[in-house]
Design an enzyme around this catalytic site. Structure first.
Site, short mmCIF file in Angstrom:
data_model
loop_
_atom_site.label_atom_id
_atom_site.label_comp_id
_atom_site.label_asym_id
_atom_site.label_seq_id
_atom_site.Cartn_x
_atom_site.Cartn_y
_atom_site.Cartn_z
N TYR A 224 0.74 -1.31 0.00
CA TYR A 224 -0.03 -0.09 0.07
C TYR A 224 1.02 1.04 0.03
O TYR A 224 0.57 2.24 -0.66
CB TYR A 224 -0.95 0.09 1.20
CG TYR A 224 -1.64 1.30 1.42
CD1 TYR A 224 -3.08 1.49 0.52
CD2 TYR A 224 -1.27 2.30 2.31
CE1 TYR A 224 -3.50 2.59 0.91
CE2 TYR A 224 -2.13 3.29 2.50
CZ TYR A 224 -3.23 3.71 1.81
OH TYR A 224 -3.88 4.81 1.94
N LYS B 219 0.82 4.07 -3.05
CA LYS B 219 0.46 5.71 -2.64
C LYS B 219 1.71 6.43 -3.05
O LYS B 219 1.47 7.44 -3.76
CB LYS B 219 0.29 5.66 -1.09
CG LYS B 219 -1.38 5.42 -0.83
CD LYS B 219 -2.19 6.12 -1.42
CE LYS B 219 -3.37 6.41 -1.00
NZ LYS B 219 -4.54 7.12 -1.73
N VAL C 266 -6.76 8.16 9.79
CA VAL C 266 -7.94 8.94 9.81
C VAL C 266 -9.08 8.26 10.77
O VAL C 266 -9.39 7.26 10.40
CB VAL C 266 -8.58 9.16 8.33
CG1 VAL C 266 -9.72 10.14 8.54
CG2 VAL C 266 -7.38 9.89 7.22
N SER D 41 -11.42 4.17 10.36
CA SER D 41 -11.40 4.59 11.50
C SER D 41 -11.80 3.39 12.42
O SER D 41 -11.26 3.17 13.46
CB SER D 41 -12.81 5.55 11.82
OG SER D 41 -12.91 6.10 12.98
#
Length: 337
Positions: A168, A172, A198, A211
């Site tokens: 990942y 990114k 986040v 979350s």
């Protein structure tokens, strides 16, 4: 909408609108009076589309369109006539590095090409990730004393890793570099945002969101995501946190700010896994299992100075982000401790 001197953009596109950041962006943009074209892989999926269609202002100013990161031209209709584009969509999950990298990089190119063809687009805000700002070098050794916009995750080091978090991070990093390079080559204004983890509430019908995954990993009910958080701490030195509403506001702030350019690290604070677990244990009034690595103490400070110096301010603290996330998880009966 925009104050004097700011971009007076009225119609925007949000890709990946069913995701955590994407859905909040749609919500906040509608609240601010924007007209929004929002893309989903399947707008006919009521589980994903209904929460967006039920938002205030959606009936008058929201249009859902189908688009796929891997299909060139599929973003043309969504971008057409828009002055601003929030490219949020990105791959999550996969069995190999290519499952992350190919759709991330190709998706950026497909969205950017659509923006070029549309001619109406004045600015693109791309949702990258703090995972593209790892402070290590290609040998896996600490190369930066502070995590800020000058940090780029070391691709050679990441290629030596075999876990999905490293894949990942690679995706990114490559996608953000592709976005910035495309903007420079084709004279397209591209701004990037690097949020940390986040945290906060959600209003969609899906709970496979960052979350709850982070919270569930830290409280010991999601071992897979605990491994994600543990790995991030091992390579960054700590865990960065930002509230979902602040992330959404930062995106809109950067779309509107006339002199915004380049990269922007986005977080309110950072801490070790242990200190966050201590806080969560008190909030949940329960005991949590601790691991030796939770007390990792090789702090590398994060910096959000660039955003703050531009005039952005964070509304929520690290503690408030977790409090809101916990309350939302309780609302959906997801915390059965």
């Amino acid at each position: 909408m925009a104050e004097k001197g700011e971009h007076t953009i009225k119609r925007v596109c949000v890709t990946g609108a069913a995701g955590y950041i994407g859905s909040w962006l749609v919500k906040n943009l509608l609240e601010r009076g924007y007209t929004v074209n929002a893309t989903l892989r399947d707008p006919g999926d009521e589980r994903k589309s209904r929460p967006l269609l039920d938002l205030a202002g959606a009936q008058e100013r929201l249009k859902l369109l189908q688009a796929d990161l891997l299909k060139e031209g599929s973003f043309d209709a969504a971008v057409e006539g828009c002055e601003g584009v929030f490219h949020v969509a990105g791959p999550m999950g996969g069995a190999s590095a290519d499952d992350y990298i190919v759709p991330a990089v190709n998706g950026v190119l497909n969205v950017m090409k659509a923006c070029t063809r549309a001619r109406s687009v004045r600015r693109v805000v791309f949702t990258s990730s703090a995972s593209a700002t790892c402070p290590l070098d290609d040998k896996g050794e600490l190369a930066h004393s502070c995590i800020d916009e000058s940090c780029w995750s070391p691709l050679n080091f990441l290629k030596s890793q075999t876990n999905s978090t490293a894949w990942y991070m690679t995706a990114k990093t490559l996608a953000e570099q592709e976005a910035l390079n495309y903007g420079a080559q084709y004279n397209l204004e591209v701004i990037t945002v690097q949020p940390t983890f986040v945290i906060g509430p959600w209003f969609t019908n899906t709970h496979d969101l960052t979350s709850f995954q982070v919270i569930s990993g830290l409280i010991g009910v999601n071992d897979a995501y605990y491994e994600v958080v543990k790995y991030i701490q091992s390579v960054f030195g700590s865990i960065g946190i930002v509230h979902i509403e602040d992330v959404s506001n930062a995106h809109i702030f950067l779309m509107e700010h006339p002199s915004a350019q380049g990269r922007h690290v986005c977080l309110v604070d950072f801490a070790t896994i242990k200190s966050i677990k201590d806080f969560l244990a008190k909030q949940l009034k329960t005991s949590l299992k601790f691991h030796e690595e939770d007390s990792h103490n090789k702090y590398v400070p994060y910096s959000s100075k660039k955003l703050l110096d531009m005039g952005f301010s964070y509304k929520y603290s690290l503690e408030q982000a977790f409090e809101d996330g916990i309350e939302c998880a309780k609302k959906y009966n997801l915390l059965n401790l």
